[in-house]
Motif scaffolding. Structure first.
Motif, mmCIF file in Angstrom:
data_model
loop_
_atom_site.group_PDB
_atom_site.id
_atom_site.type_symbol
_atom_site.label_atom_id
_atom_site.label_comp_id
_atom_site.label_asym_id
_atom_site.label_seq_id
_atom_site.Cartn_x
_atom_site.Cartn_y
_atom_site.Cartn_z
ATOM 1 N N CYS A 1 23.894 -18.985 15.425
ATOM 2 C CA CYS A 1 24.934 -18.994 16.154
ATOM 3 C C CYS A 1 25.020 -17.497 16.906
ATOM 4 O O CYS A 1 24.512 -16.602 16.351
ATOM 5 C CB CYS A 1 26.372 -18.793 15.304
ATOM 6 N N HIS B 1 20.841 -13.052 11.570
ATOM 7 C CA HIS B 1 19.787 -13.341 11.422
ATOM 8 C C HIS B 1 18.372 -12.954 12.278
ATOM 9 O O HIS B 1 17.622 -12.845 12.097
ATOM 10 C CB HIS B 1 19.711 -15.021 10.828
ATOM 11 N N GLY C 1 26.415 -9.990 10.255
ATOM 12 C CA GLY C 1 27.401 -10.541 10.584
ATOM 13 C C GLY C 1 27.279 -12.430 10.755
ATOM 14 O O GLY C 1 26.361 -13.132 10.932
ATOM 15 N N PRO D 1 30.072 -14.720 12.420
ATOM 16 C CA PRO D 1 31.139 -14.884 13.357
ATOM 17 C C PRO D 1 31.720 -16.343 12.993
ATOM 18 O O PRO D 1 32.734 -16.632 12.871
ATOM 19 C CB PRO D 1 30.805 -14.755 14.683
HETATM 20 S S1 SF4 Z 1 25.030 -17.185 9.122
HETATM 21 FE FE1 SF4 Z 1 27.000 -17.701 9.936
HETATM 22 S S2 SF4 Z 1 26.475 -17.074 12.227
HETATM 23 FE FE2 SF4 Z 1 24.610 -17.052 11.199
HETATM 24 S S3 SF4 Z 1 23.710 -19.132 11.656
HETATM 25 FE FE3 SF4 Z 1 24.717 -19.217 9.622
HETATM 26 S S4 SF4 Z 1 26.879 -19.898 10.070
HETATM 27 FE FE4 SF4 Z 1 26.037 -19.268 11.962
#
Ligand code: SF4
Length: 479
Positions: A32, A37, A225, A227
């Protein structure tokens, strides 16, 4: 190609194209917007490139949002079962001590289902590097509470906020790992701004370098993060890491013994070939002296399912077939499967034989089914390939297979074995039937020579040899 440090470019340790679900996207990832990541991936990929270790790095991806790390890293990749990355890393590293093993895990994977795995691996001081992404929530599955969710933090499973009386306190994994003797380097960082990303970059490099220098287990926790899970904008997420997450999970170096720790001695990478025979219980003299008159050269793959009750010697039969085939210098696999009862319950094993490498030991549609009880016949009959063979104990299975497109051979193996001296030899009698039918790739003379050495039970050896010969002749007479 070496990356130019003065211009922004993708490290060569990333694939050029990120492929996911058949879509080729040159620039985007499956993460996202605002997710940490991608940043951590880049820091790791750059370090691998700069250290020149791409060809010996294996990245182990977890279950979680980063499950698809193998779509990005042009290194060796393994995707492990949930929480098991440290165990997989342990196995790989021990078998390949000169490799660089990186375990990449999220908080659900590492601190919940895999909490024991990580603590044991750290406590053993496995010479691997672990990157732990802590975003205080289960991102992939829709924002449930993680072991690292803060007190009062709302998630889909803690809609009124995490309650210390119900859910306990957030786990501080860096602090826990740092209390152990074996780890050499433990640091927590955060991906909030340029300064902290630079700190994370240094930590990533230190942790990988620790492994390159054979110093032992290194661990970097990264506050990152999410989000989407937090229901914030990317900017709000960054701010929340600074104002909330990092006040409980305080960044810093929790352990650094890099200067004082002696490098681990790297053990011999593989046992010498002559040890294989001993380890696999193969008669080496036999193998070296015997000249095979006809080992099949054309490509072939034989997939065998052997099924019945526990105690009928079915797993042993599979093992013997695999050992005989291995003695012919074929590639083999043997995969046992049995229920909780070692005796009396149903059991089966899968054997594959080929003259090229075998990808998976699973046998779903056998070319040969050897079966010794009714439930197993019922279970596996329809899985046999068209034109396949079903060899069954007709004394125990009174209903022949209904399939018309396979060769069905019923032999009252247990009854005959009884007359030969022991019902336990029924499995080897069926081996004789099988070996006769498969003489295009199994050499009878070799089997006759090798079988006494492969059969484990000395007490049953004579009756087993008799049973094998009986079975071999039995099927010969059918032809
Ligand atoms: S960790 Fe959160 S922001 Fe990152 S891909 Fe997964 S759901 Fe999306």
């Amino acid at each position: 190609m070496t990356r130019q440090h003065n211009i922004l470019q993708k490290p060569s340790t990333f694939f050029d194209i990120f492929e996911r679900k058949g879509v080729s996207e040159v620039k985007s990832t499956h993460y996202c917007p605002g997710c940490g990541h991608g940043i951590l991936h880049k820091l790791i990929a750059e370090a691998i490139e700069d250290f020149g270790i791409q060809d010996k790095t294996v990245l182990i991806s977890p279950v979680g949002c980063s499950v698809f790390a193998y779509y990005y890293f042009d290194t060796g990749n393994i995707q492990s079962a949930h929480g098991r990355a440290p165990a997989v890393g342990t196995g790989y590293k021990r078998a390949n001590p000169h490799s660089i093993v990186i375990s990449y895990q999220g908080d659900g994977d590492l601190a919940a289902i895999g909490a024991n795995e990580i603590i044991q691996a750290a406590n053993r001081g496995e010479a691997i590097t672990v990157f732990f992404v802590n975003n205080a929530i289960y991102g992939m599955t829709g924002g449930q509470m993680a072991p690292t969710t803060l007190l009062n933090q709302t998630t889909t499973t803690t809609p009124y906020g995490r309650n210390k009386f119900h859910e306990g306190y957030p786990l501080r994994m860096s602090e826990i790992i740092a209390t152990l003797e074996a780890p050499v380097y433990v640091e927590r960082c955060m991906l909030t701004d340029a300064k902290n990303i630079a700190k994370t970059r240094n930590a990533v490099r230190k942790a990988i370098k620790a492994q390159m220098d054979q110093k032992g287990f290194s661990f970097v926790e990264v506050l990152s993060g999410c989000p989407t899970g937090w229901k914030m904008t990317p900017q709000e997420a960054k701010t929340w890491i600074t104002t909330d997450l990092s006040t409980y999970f305080v960044p810093g170096v929790y352990k650094d013994d890099l200067e004082t720790r002696e490098p681990h001695e790297v053990k011999q990478e593989n046992p010498p070939p002559e040890d294989y025979y001993h380890l696999l219980n193969i008669n080496q003299t036999l193998k070296e002296e015997y000249v095979f008159p006809h080992v099949l050269k054309e490509p072939f793959l034989e997939e065998i399912k052997i099924a019945g009750f526990g105690g009928q010697g079915l797993l042993s039969l599979g093992y013997v077939i695999a050992a005989l085939a291995m003695g012919h210098a074929y590639e083999v696999s043997w995969l046992p499967s049995y229920g909780p009862e070692m005796r009396g319950g149903t059991a089966n094993c899968s054997v594959k034989i080929s003259n090229s490498r075998i990808g998976s030991p699973l046998v779903t549609n056998p070319s040969t089914l050897i079966v010794m009880n009714k439930p197993s016949m019922k279970k596996f009959e329809n899985a046999v390939i068209n034109g396949g063979i079903i060899i069954y104990d007709s004394g125990l299975i009174d209903t022949p297979p209904s399939r018309q497109d396979v060769t069905a051979i019923g032999v009252p193996a247990t009854e005959i074995a009884d007359t030969l001296g022991n019902t336990k030899a029924a499995n080897i009698l069926l081996l004789g039937v099988y070996a006769r039918l498969k003489k295009q790739f199994l050499d009878e003379q070799y089997i006759q020579t090798a079988l006494p050495a492969i059969l484990e039970s000395k007490a049953l050896r004579d009756v087993n040899i008799k049973a094998f010969n009986y079975g071999f002749t039995y099927s010969e007479n059918m032809k």
